[in-house]
Enzyme design. Sequence first.
Site, PDB file in Angstrom:
ATOM      1  CB  SER A 138      -0.846  -0.111   1.008  1.00 19.54           C
ATOM      2  OG  SER A 138      -1.416   1.265   1.052  1.00 19.54           O
ATOM      3  CE1 TYR A 151      -4.244  -2.078   4.581  1.00 13.54           C
ATOM      4  CE2 TYR A 151      -3.577   0.112   4.007  1.00 13.54           C
ATOM      5  CZ  TYR A 151      -4.448  -1.025   3.528  1.00 13.54           C
ATOM      6  OH  TYR A 151      -4.434  -1.375   2.229  1.00 13.54           O
TER       7      TYR A 151
END
Length: 260
Positions: A138, A151
């Site tokens: 990400s 995350y």
Amino acid sequence: MGKLDGRVVVITGAARGQGEQEARLFVKEGARVVVADVLDDQGEALAKEIGNATYVHLDVSREEDWRAAVEVAKNAYGKIDGLVNNAGILRFNELTATPLDEFQQIVQVNQVGVFLGIKTVAPEIEAAGGGSIVNTASYAGVTGMAYVGAYGATKHAIVGLTRTAALELAPKKIRVNAVCPGAIDTAMSNPAQLDPNANTEEAAEALAGLYSKLVPIGRVGQPEEVARLALFLTCEEDSSYITGQPFVIDGGWLAGVSIL
């Protein structure tokens, strides 16, 4: 001829979002795809729709599920040439307010899931003569982002796992890279897509307005764009000399802040 003619690729989290678009594109480019997910109805429907695909239930945090998925792939197609570790979950929370079980759940799916995928599938790719693994990290795996601490930690870990795996698997003719998407228009970043009572058009407009200010290109990304990057990294002819690298696909978000 397609870019992936004759290749067999396992894609996790493939029932919707980025994984779905990767499955569609890979089949279009000649691959036989194992659509892996926990969303059984959606995954089975997708595999049936796109053809040259087999669905398998796969909870990426469970090693026994990975073993079963490998058996399904080999029974259906005889080998595995590639893996896209796409499955992941996102939770928004202030770091000091994040419950331990929430943090651990995100680690199990995002980080452990990628580890188990590499561990289980890499020997099969080696046996097939080599191939490619693409891990989904990400934008939040290469920079900080508030309110996604768990995350972000897992996505940073995926970048590290990618580099280590690339070093260890290079002698086995397996390339390992990571895609690092920024704001992408999927159910993960826009949960209104999953709510039948939500005004999805209004939610999409709000999301578009937000990212038009944050992203230099001026819009949210589309899952099809991430799929094309995953295809590039999976295709041996296009990316044969690339391994161990994180590829940011974020419309310029990471480049910095514009004052204009």
